[in-house]
Design an enzyme around this catalytic site. Structure first.
Site, PDB file in Angstrom:
ATOM      1  N   HIS A  12      38.915  46.153  27.133  1.00 20.26           N
ATOM      2  CA  HIS A  12      37.652  45.717  27.774  1.00 20.26           C
ATOM      3  C   HIS A  12      37.085  46.773  28.712  1.00 20.26           C
ATOM      4  O   HIS A  12      37.640  47.779  28.906  1.00 20.26           O
ATOM      5  CB  HIS A  12      38.300  44.551  28.817  1.00 20.26           C
ATOM      6  CG  HIS A  12      39.315  44.944  29.704  1.00 20.26           C
ATOM      7  ND1 HIS A  12      40.365  45.434  29.785  1.00 20.26           N
ATOM      8  CD2 HIS A  12      39.142  45.268  31.199  1.00 20.26           C
ATOM      9  CE1 HIS A  12      41.188  45.705  30.385  1.00 20.26           C
ATOM     10  NE2 HIS A  12      40.380  45.676  31.456  1.00 20.26           N
TER      11      HIS A  12
ATOM     12  N   ARG B  95      44.141  49.885  42.935  1.00 19.02           N
ATOM     13  CA  ARG B  95      43.047  50.364  42.134  1.00 19.02           C
ATOM     14  C   ARG B  95      41.771  50.349  43.201  1.00 19.02           C
ATOM     15  O   ARG B  95      41.601  49.430  44.182  1.00 19.02           O
ATOM     16  CB  ARG B  95      42.628  49.471  41.032  1.00 19.02           C
ATOM     17  CG  ARG B  95      41.372  49.790  40.308  1.00 19.02           C
ATOM     18  CD  ARG B  95      41.456  48.960  38.853  1.00 19.02           C
ATOM     19  NE  ARG B  95      40.586  47.514  39.545  1.00 19.02           N
ATOM     20  CZ  ARG B  95      40.454  46.755  38.686  1.00 19.02           C
ATOM     21  NH1 ARG B  95      40.428  46.742  37.232  1.00 19.02           N
ATOM     22  NH2 ARG B  95      39.941  45.446  39.047  1.00 19.02           N
TER      23      ARG B  95
ATOM     24  N   HIS C 129      39.460  50.174  28.199  1.00 15.65           N
ATOM     25  CA  HIS C 129      40.780  50.692  28.578  1.00 15.65           C
ATOM     26  C   HIS C 129      41.522  49.382  28.061  1.00 15.65           C
ATOM     27  O   HIS C 129      41.291  48.062  27.868  1.00 15.65           O
ATOM     28  CB  HIS C 129      40.794  51.078  29.757  1.00 15.65           C
ATOM     29  CG  HIS C 129      40.567  49.993  30.790  1.00 15.65           C
ATOM     30  ND1 HIS C 129      39.226  50.029  31.273  1.00 15.65           N
ATOM     31  CD2 HIS C 129      41.351  49.445  31.486  1.00 15.65           C
ATOM     32  CE1 HIS C 129      39.186  49.098  31.990  1.00 15.65           C
ATOM     33  NE2 HIS C 129      40.302  48.725  32.371  1.00 15.65           N
TER      34      HIS C 129
ATOM     35  N   ASP D 210      35.784  46.913  32.672  1.00 14.44           N
ATOM     36  CA  ASP D 210      35.982  46.017  34.030  1.00 14.44           C
ATOM     37  C   ASP D 210      34.468  45.446  34.322  1.00 14.44           C
ATOM     38  O   ASP D 210      33.602  45.937  34.344  1.00 14.44           O
ATOM     39  CB  ASP D 210      36.336  47.028  34.993  1.00 14.44           C
ATOM     40  CG  ASP D 210      37.943  47.242  34.736  1.00 14.44           C
ATOM     41  OD1 ASP D 210      38.633  46.548  33.916  1.00 14.44           O
ATOM     42  OD2 ASP D 210      38.558  48.470  35.390  1.00 14.44           O
TER      43      ASP D 210
HETATM   44 FE   LIG Z   1      40.876  46.767  33.362  1.00 15.76          FE
END
Ligand SMILES: [Fe+2]
Length: 183
Positions: A9, A174, A159, A11
């Site tokens: 995918h 993150r 990723h 993000d």
């Molecule tokens: Fe992700």
């Protein structure tokens, strides 16, 4: 399939302006496993057969979080989120705003249909395009060490977080960087 983020995918592609990129630091890493893979979607586009490139030229697709993240939300929260983030329509082939490179911009988590195609045709073509991220020649695989930091360009890559370390822990922090509208 169980796990988190273990489907290829990009993000938040369901936003009108998806993230430019993310910085991820792992503070706790399993002794074995928990790698992350990235795929170069510029290479994926470049190597498409010409007839596919012609077919997807100028087409757009709808990106939506309802059937993935949305499943875990109570109905009232889901409704509020859907109002805040209505489905986004993005070009299937986006142009990287800095390099000018064309990248394939559909992903298996959030892209639900191609605008203007019958459902069956849309599904067939999307499944083919999603499968391009599975080609090892376009991928790198990163093995984390404690405090490793990865910084990726969400406009040019997809990723996949490998979910092979249960019951061990993998702890990450993150930061996502605001991006622009794909064109
Ligand atoms: Fe992700």
């Amino acid at each position: 399939m169980t796990g988190n983020e273990n489907i290829w995918h990009t993000d938040v592609s369901w936003r009108q302006e998806p993230a430019l990129g993310s910085v991820l630091r792992l503070s706790e890493v399993p002794a074995l496993g928990g790698d992350t893979l990235w795929c170069d979607m510029g290479a994926a586009y470049d190597n498409l057969p010409d007839e596919i490139k012609e077919r997807i030229d100028g087409l757009t697709a709808i990106h939506d979080f309802t059937s993935t993240f949305g499943r875990f939300l109570p109905p009232d929260v889901l409704e509020a989120k859907q109002a805040e983030f209505p489905p986004a329509e993005h070009p299937i082939v986006r142009t990287h705003p800095e390099t000018g490179r064309k990248t394939l911009f559909v992903n298996a988590i959030f892209t639900i249909r191609i605008v203007g195609l019958e459902e069956e045709q849309s599904e067939q073509l999307l499944n083919y395009l999603f499968s391009q991220a599975h080609i090892p020649e376009y991928q790198i695989r990163f093995r984390w060490e404690p405090n490793s930091v990865a910084f990726w360009d969400n406009r040019a890559t997809q990723h996949y977080a490998v979910s092979d370390y249960f019951p061990n822990r993998r702890v990450a922090e993150r930061v996502s960087i605001a991006g622009d509208r794909p064109f």
